[in-house]
Write a protein that holds these residues in place. Structure first.
Motif, short mmCIF file in Angstrom:
data_model
loop_
_atom_site.label_atom_id
_atom_site.label_comp_id
_atom_site.label_asym_id
_atom_site.label_seq_id
_atom_site.Cartn_x
_atom_site.Cartn_y
_atom_site.Cartn_z
N ALA A 39 0.83 -1.21 0.00
CA ALA A 39 0.00 0.00 0.00
C ALA A 39 0.87 1.26 0.00
O ALA A 39 0.59 2.22 -0.72
N ALA A 40 1.94 1.26 0.78
CA ALA A 40 2.85 2.41 0.82
C ALA A 40 3.59 2.56 -0.51
O ALA A 40 3.81 3.68 -0.98
N LEU A 41 3.95 1.44 -1.12
CA LEU A 41 4.64 1.49 -2.41
C LEU A 41 3.76 2.11 -3.49
O LEU A 41 4.26 2.82 -4.37
N ASP A 117 -3.26 5.83 5.33
CA ASP A 117 -4.01 4.56 5.24
C ASP A 117 -3.41 3.49 6.12
O ASP A 117 -3.20 2.35 5.71
N VAL A 118 -3.12 3.84 7.37
CA VAL A 118 -2.63 2.83 8.31
C VAL A 118 -3.80 2.05 8.92
O VAL A 118 -3.60 0.96 9.45
N VAL A 119 -4.99 2.60 8.83
CA VAL A 119 -6.20 1.90 9.29
C VAL A 119 -7.10 1.71 8.08
O VAL A 119 -7.34 2.65 7.33
N THR A 120 -7.58 0.49 7.89
CA THR A 120 -8.52 0.21 6.80
C THR A 120 -9.76 -0.46 7.40
O THR A 120 -9.74 -0.95 8.53
N VAL A 152 -0.13 12.28 10.08
CA VAL A 152 -1.00 11.11 10.04
C VAL A 152 -2.24 11.50 9.24
O VAL A 152 -2.92 12.46 9.58
N ILE A 153 -2.49 10.76 8.18
CA ILE A 153 -3.61 11.04 7.28
C ILE A 153 -4.45 9.78 7.19
O ILE A 153 -3.90 8.69 7.03
N GLY A 154 -5.75 9.93 7.28
CA GLY A 154 -6.57 8.73 7.15
C GLY A 154 -8.04 8.98 7.38
O GLY A 154 -8.49 10.10 7.56
N THR A 155 -8.76 7.89 7.38
CA THR A 155 -10.20 7.87 7.62
C THR A 155 -10.45 6.96 8.81
O THR A 155 -9.89 5.86 8.87
N THR A 156 -11.27 7.40 9.74
CA THR A 156 -11.59 6.55 10.88
C THR A 156 -12.66 5.53 10.49
O THR A 156 -13.56 5.84 9.72
N TYR A 157 -12.51 4.33 11.04
CA TYR A 157 -13.45 3.26 10.74
C TYR A 157 -14.07 2.66 12.00
O TYR A 157 -14.99 1.85 11.90
#
Length: 178
Positions: A39-41, A117-120, A152-157
């Motif tokens: 995912a990081a790549l 995107d460390v949390v999916t 830290v960038i992302g969406t909470t789930y």
């Protein structure tokens, strides 16, 4: 930054802001972290394509960007990282991609770390995986330089996922403004 899905956070913050930071300071060594290394790549791949294909950036920053990075740069691959023109000698590339839980590096010290995107959605179904994710994030703090920064960038789930815990910690640590 916690944004909803499909609002461009990876494009705007992770890719655009990281490129801006490297162009402002080519001595930066940035690690991009996602849950898994693949995912990081994929995020690094987008930055690589911009730096290879933008003649405007190459024209504006000839002292930082190579005209033909695939042949001129010391390192220019997704798996080994990207190195722009810089004065210092570091074991870290200018930009590298790693997994937070799957594929975290050792013996690296990044001046900047971007967690995207460390949390999916599929990870929050298991309390064990969520606990491992929090532990891995804490361990990844050892991959910084003394004056290093991180985003830290992302969406909470889930109401107890890593991103919610980090947001609550930042809120609790904030000093009141009078």
């Amino acid at each position: 930054d916690l944004w909803a899905r499909e609002h461009g956070k990876t494009t705007i913050i992770t890719q655009g802001e990281t490129i801006r930071q490297i162009l402002n300071n080519p001595e930066e060594r940035v690690g991009i972290f996602s849950y898994s290394r693949p995912a990081a790549l994929s995020i690094l791949r987008g930055i690589k394509q911009i730096l290879e294909g933008s003649s405007l950036l190459k024209t504006c920053f000839p002292d930082i960007l190579y005209q033909e990075p695939r042949t001129e740069a010391e390192k220019w691959s997704e798996t080994d990282g990207l190195i722009v023109k810089r004065k210092g000698f570091y074991k870290e590339a200018t930009l590298e991609a790693w997994g937070l839980v799957e594929g975290m590096p050792t013996c690296k010290h990044f001046s900047g770390r971007v967690y995207d995107d460390v949390v999916t959605a599929d990870l929050v179904n298991s309390p064990d995986v969520m606990a491992k994710l929090k532990d891995s994030f804490d361990m990844s703090q050892n991959l910084r330089t003394i004056d290093g920064w991180h985003k830290v960038i992302g969406t909470t789930y889930h109401h107890e996922d890593l991103l919610v815990n980090l947001r609550n910690k930042v809120t609790a640590d904030a000093k009141p403004v009078y």
